[in-house]
Scaffold this active site. Sequence first.
Site, PDB file in Angstrom:
ATOM      1  N   THR A   1       8.529  -1.196   6.919  1.00 54.63           N
ATOM      2  CA  THR A   1       9.580  -0.224   6.611  1.00 54.63           C
ATOM      3  C   THR A   1       9.436   0.272   5.177  1.00 54.63           C
ATOM      4  O   THR A   1       9.680  -0.470   4.222  1.00 54.63           O
ATOM      5  CB  THR A   1      10.972  -0.841   6.834  1.00 54.63           C
ATOM      6  N   ASP A   2       9.048   1.531   5.039  1.00 54.04           N
ATOM      7  CA  ASP A   2       8.833   2.121   3.719  1.00 54.04           C
ATOM      8  C   ASP A   2       9.361   3.550   3.641  1.00 54.04           C
ATOM      9  O   ASP A   2       8.978   4.313   2.758  1.00 54.04           O
ATOM     10  CB  ASP A   2       7.345   2.094   3.367  1.00 54.04           C
TER      11      ASP A   2
ATOM     12  N   ARG B   1      -3.717  -4.052  -0.272  1.00 55.24           N
ATOM     13  CA  ARG B   1      -2.610  -4.384  -1.167  1.00 55.24           C
ATOM     14  C   ARG B   1      -1.360  -4.725  -0.388  1.00 55.24           C
ATOM     15  O   ARG B   1      -0.545  -5.542  -0.803  1.00 55.24           O
ATOM     16  CB  ARG B   1      -2.376  -3.285  -2.192  1.00 55.24           C
TER      17      ARG B   1
ATOM     18  N   SER C   1       5.513   0.605  12.689  1.00 56.63           N
ATOM     19  CA  SER C   1       6.081   1.860  12.191  1.00 56.63           C
ATOM     20  C   SER C   1       7.374   2.172  12.932  1.00 56.63           C
ATOM     21  O   SER C   1       7.742   3.324  13.117  1.00 56.63           O
ATOM     22  CB  SER C   1       5.074   3.006  12.362  1.00 56.63           C
TER      23      SER C   1
ATOM     24  N   LYS D   1      -0.365   7.207  -6.570  1.00 56.58           N
ATOM     25  CA  LYS D   1      -1.031   7.288  -5.268  1.00 56.58           C
ATOM     26  C   LYS D   1      -0.397   8.424  -4.496  1.00 56.58           C
ATOM     27  O   LYS D   1       0.827   8.502  -4.380  1.00 56.58           O
ATOM     28  CB  LYS D   1      -0.898   5.993  -4.472  1.00 56.58           C
TER      29      LYS D   1
END
Length: 321
Positions: free
Chosen positions: A221-222, A110, A199, A67
């Site tokens: 949190t990514d 997802r 965010s 992705k």
Amino acid sequence: MIIVPEKEIAGLISAEECFEAVEAVFAAMARGEAWNFPVVREAIGHADALYGFKSGFDRAGLVLGLKSGGYWPGNMARGLTNHQSTVVLFDPDTGQARALVGGNLLTALRTAAASAVSIRHLARKDARVLGMVGAGHQSAFQLRAAVREREFEKVVGWNYHPEMLPRLAETAEELGLPFEAVSLEELGAQADVIVTITSSFEAQLKEAHIRPGTHLACMGTDTKGKQEVDPAILARARVFTDEVAQSVSIGEAQHAVAAGLIGAGDITQIGAVIAGLAPGRQSADEITLFDGTGVGLQDLAVAARAVEIARARGVAVEIDF
């Protein structure tokens, strides 16, 4: 090459189909049958955007791909979703490009499916109040997915910009549930399950807000530096995640690990719980926390399912490539 346009996704894949795909790939990861590759996620120095790649291979499901996309904070003013992404699937036997799939709605679906998986496997069975921290684009998806997993009787919500809370109120009403806008202190006092989807780069929920028995699904949190909750909460909870390597590097656990409060060995892959390889919740008073960092295999799993359905319904575009 099969193309599944973004405009077709909403009519193709249901929340339950996304849940099944995500749950299955989490279990495959825990069994050593599926792998995520290292994530690339960087500020590009233009439009305040974050851009990156997530990729992996599910040997059990024979799904290979990536992705590509990120976060453009100015898109809302252009009438676009801030999160933009596209999924590319490859034939694992030949390496040939197999499918191009619109990834914007799939990303929201997802992500919501992952938190729902954590609620199904980790939340108390008698959870009745759902707390929502965050009221952005993905919050409605999170709310709809969460209420499928427990018999919630009420939704309480908080957002840094309270003028956005009507999104949650309207979604709760659609689901037949009362909604109350509350402070973070009151949210923690009432909620049995808390979903955070912001965010933020600064902890919102504090350790003092969390009651024994609460399940938290931390989904925002990514990226290195992002943070939604006090690291002391992770020190107090049993911590689960989609992938440990991402959890300690770009997930919510990065801060607790940096502070020396927990280590990678204190974090359990939720796939191990799904596959029966590790215990989930062990008592009614235990605090459980799912650090949902978002792994590439989630995107590939739901995209592959969307391709199957699109071909079966005749809405996929097929071209020579």
